[in-house]
Design a protein around this motif. Structure first.
Motif, PDB file in Angstrom:
ATOM      1  N   VAL A  96      13.695  -0.851   8.851  1.00 50.55           N
ATOM      2  CA  VAL A  96      13.811   0.516   8.363  1.00 50.55           C
ATOM      3  C   VAL A  96      12.401   1.039   8.064  1.00 50.55           C
ATOM      4  O   VAL A  96      11.748   0.561   7.139  1.00 50.55           O
ATOM      5  N   PRO A  97      11.921   2.007   8.837  1.00 50.07           N
ATOM      6  CA  PRO A  97      10.586   2.560   8.563  1.00 50.07           C
ATOM      7  C   PRO A  97      10.624   3.551   7.394  1.00 50.07           C
ATOM      8  O   PRO A  97      11.670   4.126   7.089  1.00 50.07           O
ATOM      9  N   TYR A  98       9.485   3.725   6.747  1.00 48.12           N
ATOM     10  CA  TYR A  98       9.400   4.672   5.631  1.00 48.12           C
ATOM     11  C   TYR A  98       8.009   5.285   5.585  1.00 48.12           C
ATOM     12  O   TYR A  98       7.047   4.735   6.121  1.00 48.12           O
ATOM     13  N   GLU A  99       7.931   6.435   4.934  1.00 48.30           N
ATOM     14  CA  GLU A  99       6.635   7.001   4.577  1.00 48.30           C
ATOM     15  C   GLU A  99       6.329   6.725   3.102  1.00 48.30           C
ATOM     16  O   GLU A  99       5.202   6.413   2.744  1.00 48.30           O
ATOM     17  N   ARG A 100       7.346   6.880   2.248  1.00 47.76           N
ATOM     18  CA  ARG A 100       7.240   6.494   0.844  1.00 47.76           C
ATOM     19  C   ARG A 100       8.404   5.552   0.539  1.00 47.76           C
ATOM     20  O   ARG A 100       9.509   5.727   1.061  1.00 47.76           O
ATOM     21  N   LEU A 101       8.143   4.583  -0.345  1.00 48.00           N
ATOM     22  CA  LEU A 101       9.136   3.551  -0.643  1.00 48.00           C
ATOM     23  C   LEU A 101       9.310   3.418  -2.150  1.00 48.00           C
ATOM     24  O   LEU A 101       8.331   3.412  -2.901  1.00 48.00           O
ATOM     25  N   VAL A 251       0.159  -0.770  -4.202  1.00 45.01           N
ATOM     26  CA  VAL A 251       0.098  -0.017  -2.943  1.00 45.01           C
ATOM     27  C   VAL A 251       0.603   1.393  -3.250  1.00 45.01           C
ATOM     28  O   VAL A 251       1.784   1.568  -3.575  1.00 45.01           O
ATOM     29  N   PRO A 252      -0.247   2.413  -3.196  1.00 46.27           N
ATOM     30  CA  PRO A 252       0.108   3.745  -3.708  1.00 46.27           C
ATOM     31  C   PRO A 252       1.352   4.378  -3.094  1.00 46.27           C
ATOM     32  O   PRO A 252       2.010   5.190  -3.749  1.00 46.27           O
ATOM     33  N   SER A 253       1.707   4.020  -1.860  1.00 44.78           N
ATOM     34  CA  SER A 253       2.887   4.615  -1.227  1.00 44.78           C
ATOM     35  C   SER A 253       4.184   3.951  -1.672  1.00 44.78           C
ATOM     36  O   SER A 253       5.266   4.356  -1.253  1.00 44.78           O
ATOM     37  N   VAL A 254       4.070   2.919  -2.524  1.00 48.76           N
ATOM     38  CA  VAL A 254       5.244   2.182  -3.000  1.00 48.76           C
ATOM     39  C   VAL A 254       5.332   2.313  -4.521  1.00 48.76           C
ATOM     40  O   VAL A 254       4.368   2.018  -5.233  1.00 48.76           O
ATOM     41  N   LEU A 255       6.485   2.757  -5.018  1.00 51.41           N
ATOM     42  CA  LEU A 255       6.738   2.844  -6.451  1.00 51.41           C
ATOM     43  C   LEU A 255       7.838   1.856  -6.822  1.00 51.41           C
ATOM     44  O   LEU A 255       8.592   1.400  -5.948  1.00 51.41           O
TER      45      LEU A 255
END
Length: 376
Positions: A96-101, A251-255
């Motif tokens: 599953v691709p993502y831009e934000r996670l 990793v800033p794109s992952v919360l």
């Protein structure tokens, strides 16, 4: 912008809801390993376990809500790997691709080895299926052993007694909840359970011999955050996933939110990981804003509640057993307000069976000031 949320519990579903309510129109994928739609967990040890409310009342939304709001809810799907460079979550159902996670993978019960090794029937309480098993086992004349005198253990003991089961509870500390509430207030809960017929075995390390003859052993010895996915993605992990004040991981794109988030709390000035319903909701809302481009800090103080027999309680803040406690009202009548002070400042407060006190205890923690005793 595509957003993937791993964990279809209360936090994950709340984040998806907030994203849509705030106007995010991009793809949202919500992955959950259970077959049930997202639901709240408190009823599993309270009203649902007691048979007072149907499971549907615990659902965050009816199942059709997700399709109606263009949220791609995928149930029975387990996330097994994370590549933060490629922005891909590997799952049991494909990549599953993502831009934000957003990671909201929650926690899992710690295993009670002594019971597992002894071969006695042992149950944990985390999922609807767990709660269903306990509801069936809690019946008149059944012998139930509860191991652990924390919130889950005490709520399970209360439910078992209300169903007519014989209950013995083992706790290694001298009082249940003593690390959370300190000895003065913890004694209230010990007395409450004894009055309702629970055999408390305090200061006792449970052995296989203690479990002999039990129809069911309920293990309530805490949970551990599910961080395997975060580990696989190379995120910083230490007693949960390390997040900053804005709930961002290394990793800033992952919360990360909820039970797994070891959060740099801006008001407390230290890290804290909170395993409660209120935090799951409120962190998820802040995370949703930040996933969509916001820059909000999460600074809410911890809140939790419990219902046991005829005792209802709400607690705000973060205290330790070493803090001074001041009580307004009657411990004996179980109608009181308690305030924990550190260096003269109120750091936590709670009420028991005093439903006009919700705003009072919150204000005391927010201001750090002890209110006047209205019970005089």
């Amino acid at each position: 912008m595509s957003i993937v949320i791993v964990g279809a519990g209360l936090a994950g579903a709340t984040a998806a809801t907030e994203l849509r309510e705030q106007g995010h129109t991009g793809p949202i994928v919500l992955l959950g390993s259970e077959e049930h739609p997202p639901y709240e967990r408190p009823p599993l040890s309270k009203s649902y376990l007691l048979g007072e409310d149907p499971f549907e009342k615990a659902l965050v939304h009816p199942r059709e809500w997700y399709a109606e709001h263009d949220v791609d809810l995928r149930l029975g799907v387990t996330a097994t790997g994370l590549d933060t460079d490629a922005h891909v979550v590997t799952t049991s159902d494909g990549d599953v691709p993502y831009e934000r996670l957003l990671l909201a993978t929650g926690a899992e019960p710690r295993v009670l080895d002594v019971a597992e090794d002894a071969g006695v029937p042992v149950a944990y309480l985390r999922t609807k299926d767990d709660s269903d098993r306990l509801r069936e086992a809690f019946a008149k004349g059944r012998k139930v052993v509860v191991v652990g005198g924390g919130w889950i253990g005490l709520e399970a003991a209360a439910a078992a007694r209300q169903a007519g089961a014989e209950v013995t509870l083992y706790e290694t500390e001298d009082l249940p909840l003593v690390h959370v509430l300190g000895p003065t207030v913890a004694q209230v809960f010990a007395d409450l359970h004894r009055e309702h017929g629970v055999q408390l075995r305090l200061g006792t390390e449970v052995t296989a011999e203690h479990l002999e003859g039990a129809d069911l052993v309920v293990a309530g010895i805490g949970v551990k955050p599910r961080v395997d996915l975060a580990h696989s993605g190379g995120l910083d992990v230490d007693n949960g996933v390390l997040v900053d004040s804005r709930l961002r991981t290394s990793v800033p794109s992952v919360l990360a939110v909820g039970d797994i988030a070891n959060h740099a709390h801006p008001r407390l000035g230290r890290r804290i990981r909170v395993e409660h319903w209120d935090t799951a909701i409120k962190q998820a809302k802040v995370a949703a804003h930040n996933l969509a481009g916001g820059d909000e800090e999460y600074e809410e103080m911890p809140y939790f509640f419990t219902d046991q027999y005829d005792l209802g309680m709400e607690y705000v803040g973060s205290a330790s057993e070493d803090d001074e406690v001041v009580v307004h009202g009657s411990l004996e009548d179980r109608e009181f307000r308690a305030f924990w002070l550190r260096d003269g400042d109120v750091v936590a407060a709670m009420h028991v069976n005093d439903w006009d006190a919700g705003d009072v205890i919150k204000e005391a923690v927010d201001s750090g000031e002890l209110p006047e005793d209205e019970s005089d």
